[in-house]
Design an enzyme around this catalytic site. Structure first.
Site, PDB file in Angstrom:
ATOM      1  N   ILE A 195       0.900  -1.141  -0.070  1.00  0.00           N
ATOM      2  CA  ILE A 195      -0.021   0.002   0.072  1.00  0.00           C
ATOM      3  C   ILE A 195       0.892   1.311   0.225  1.00  0.00           C
ATOM      4  O   ILE A 195       1.881   1.236   0.428  1.00  0.00           O
ATOM      5  CB  ILE A 195      -0.939   0.079   1.172  1.00  0.00           C
ATOM      6  N   GLU A 196       0.140   2.462  -0.382  1.00  0.00           N
ATOM      7  CA  GLU A 196       0.838   3.545  -0.705  1.00  0.00           C
ATOM      8  C   GLU A 196       2.232   3.602  -1.591  1.00  0.00           C
ATOM      9  O   GLU A 196       3.050   4.346  -1.540  1.00  0.00           O
ATOM     10  CB  GLU A 196       1.355   4.272   0.735  1.00  0.00           C
ATOM     11  N   GLY A 197       2.013   2.733  -2.455  1.00  0.00           N
ATOM     12  CA  GLY A 197       3.192   2.622  -3.440  1.00  0.00           C
ATOM     13  C   GLY A 197       3.977   1.379  -2.975  1.00  0.00           C
ATOM     14  O   GLY A 197       4.588   1.137  -2.048  1.00  0.00           O
TER      15      GLY A 197
END
Length: 384
Positions: A195-197
Site C-alpha cells: 500500500i501507498e506505493g
C-alpha cells in the site's frame, strides 16, 4: 474534465454493497466491491473545491506515506519487547536462548534497525512539518526503507519465538502460555510493502526523482522537436554546469567539508556518507551517459542506485538522531546507531560490487524463457 473529491454518505440511495474482500491479514477492515446507480451527492460534500481532487490527493500523498514509517517504528518496538522477553525466558541447552549467538545477533538486528526506522520517521516527519520543504523524495525513501526493514524484523521475531511464533494468539492463550500475536503481526504487516506505493514502484519513483534534475538538462538534446539553436544553448548550459559539478565528485578540494561536530564513531559514519554519496553520483552519471533515455528500463541498475541512496539516508538519520539523544542523556543510543551504520555500510559495499559483477543477463534470459513456456516441465507433479 477535472477530478473532484467528495464525500459519499454510506446510506445514500443507489449504493449497493456487492461483496466484502477477504485478505491474508487486516481482518478488521471492510474493503469491498461497491456498485453505484444514480447516487446523488450534494454540492456541499465536495472537498477542497471543484476540480481540485488531484491537488488534494497530491497534498495528502506525502504525509499519508509517513504513516507507514510511524507504524513500522511501533511494530519494531513491539517486536523488540517480545524478542527481549522471550530470549531471556526461553532456555535451551542449559542457558537462555538470548545467550546463544544465533539468537543474540537477531535481537541486535531488531534493536539497531528499529532505531533506524525510528530515526527516519522523526526526521521525515519534521521535514513534513516544514511547510517550505518539498518531501516527495524523503517520504518515498522513508516508506520504502521502513516497510522493508520492519517486515524482516517481524520475520526474525517469529523465528526467535519458534513454533509458538507460528501459532496464533487464541491457540496459545488456550494452552496457558505466552500469547504474543506474532503471526498476526506478520500477516498484517505484509501489506505495508504494497500500500501507498509498492516497493517496486517506490524504487522507480525514487530513481525518477533523483535523476530528474539531470534528465531535465538533457531533455532538449534528446528530443527531435528542439531546434539546432536551442540544442546548442542547452549543450553550453550543460557543459558549464557539469564542468564544476563533475570534478567536485572527485577532487577533495571541491568536496563538502567534513562533519566534525558528531560524537565518535558517528562522525566517521557521516564522512563515509559523504564519500559514498559522491561515488554513487559518479556511478549514476556514468550510467546516464551510457544509456541516456534507455536508463528508465534498466531497473536492475536503478534499484541498486536507490538501495544505496536509501541506506545512506538511513545512516544520516540514525547518526543525527543518536547525537540528539546523547545530548539529552541517552548515551547508549550511539551504540545502536553505530551497530546499524556498520551493517548498512556492508550492504552498501555489497551493492556497489553488484553493480559491476552480477548475473542479471542470465537471470533475465531465464525469465524470458519461463514466460515463453520453455520450463513448463518444472510444473509437473502438482495439483493445478
Amino acid at each position: 474534465k477535472q477530478i473532484t473529491a467528495f464525500i459519499v454518505e454510506g446510506n445514500s440511495p443507489g449504493i449497493e454493497k456487492v461483496s466484502r474482500c477477504q485478505f491474508m491479514g487486516l481482518h478488521g477492515i471492510q474493503n469491498g466491491l461497491i456498485r453505484f446507480k444514480n447516487v446523488k451527492v450534494p454540492r456541499e460534500n465536495i472537498i477542497l473545491g471543484e476540480g481540485d481532487g488531484l491537488k488534494l490527493a497530491l497534498m495528502t500523498l506525502n504525509t499519508g506515506r509517513l504513516t507507514l514509517p510511524a507504524a513500522s517504528a511501533g511494530i519494531g518496538k513491539w517486536c523488540l519487547n517480545v524478542a527481549r522477553q522471550w530470549s531471556k525466558k526461553r532456555h535451551q541447552w542449559g542457558s537462555a536462548i538470548g545467550e546463544h549467538e544465533a539468537v543474540a545477533l537477531k535481537v541486535s538486528y531488531i534493536a539497531s534497525h528499529t532505531f533506524a526506522i525510528d530515526a527516519i520517521t522523526w526526521l521525515a516527519s519534521a521535514m513534513a512539518d516544514d511547510k517550505h520543504r518539498e518531501i516527495r523524495l524523503e517520504a518515498a525513501i522513508a516508506k520504502f526503507f521502513c516497510t522493508e526493514v520492519s517486515w524482516k524484523i517481524a520475520d526474525e521475531t517469529l523465528q526467535i519465538r519458534g513454533g509458538s511464533g507460528y501459532e496464533n494468539c487464541s491457540s496459545l492463550k488456550n494452552r496457558g502460555v505466552d500469547f504474543w500475536p506474532v503471526e498476526r503481526v506478520l500477516r498484517d504487516l505484509r501489506i505495508n510493502r504494497i500500500i501507498e506505493g509498492t516497493t517496486d514502484i517506490m524504487h522507480l519513483f525514487i530513481a525518477r526523482e533523483a535523476l530528474d534534475p539531470h534528465l531535465s538538462k538533457m531533455k532538449p538534446l534528446l528530443t527531435g522537436k528542439t531546434s539546432i539553436g536551442e540544442k546548442i544553448s542547452a549543450a553550453l548550459k550543460m557543459a558549464a554546469y557539469y564542468a564544476t559539478w563533475y570534478p567536485s565528485l572527485w577532487l577533495p578540494a571541491l568536496a563538502t567539508p567534513n562533519i566534525t561536530n558528531l560524537p565518535a564513531p558517528l562522525d566517521e559514519h557521516m564522512m563515509y556518507v559523504q564519500r559514498a554519496s559522491k561515488r554513487l553520483a559518479r556511478y549514476t552519471f556514468h550510467q546516464m551517459a551510457k544509456y541516456q533515455q534507455k536508463l528508465e528500463s534498466k531497473q536492475s541498475i536503478l534499484n541498486r542506485v536507490v538501495d544505496i541512496g536509501t541506506e545512506l539516508f538511513a545512516i544520516s538519520a540514525s547518526c543525527s538522531y543518536a547525537a540528539m539523544l546523547k545530548k539529552n542523556g541517552q548515551d547508549n543510543a550511539v551504540d545502536l546507531a553505530d551497530s546499524f551504520c556498520v551493517q548498512a555500510r556492508k550492504r552498501i559495499e555489497t551493492t556497489f560490487n553488484d553493480n559491476c559483477s552480477n548475473n542479471d543477463k542470465a537471470d533475465l534470459k531465464i525469465t524470458k524463457n519461463i514466460l515463453a513456456g520453455q520450463f513448463e516441465w518444472m510444473e509437473t507433479e502438482i495439483i493445478k
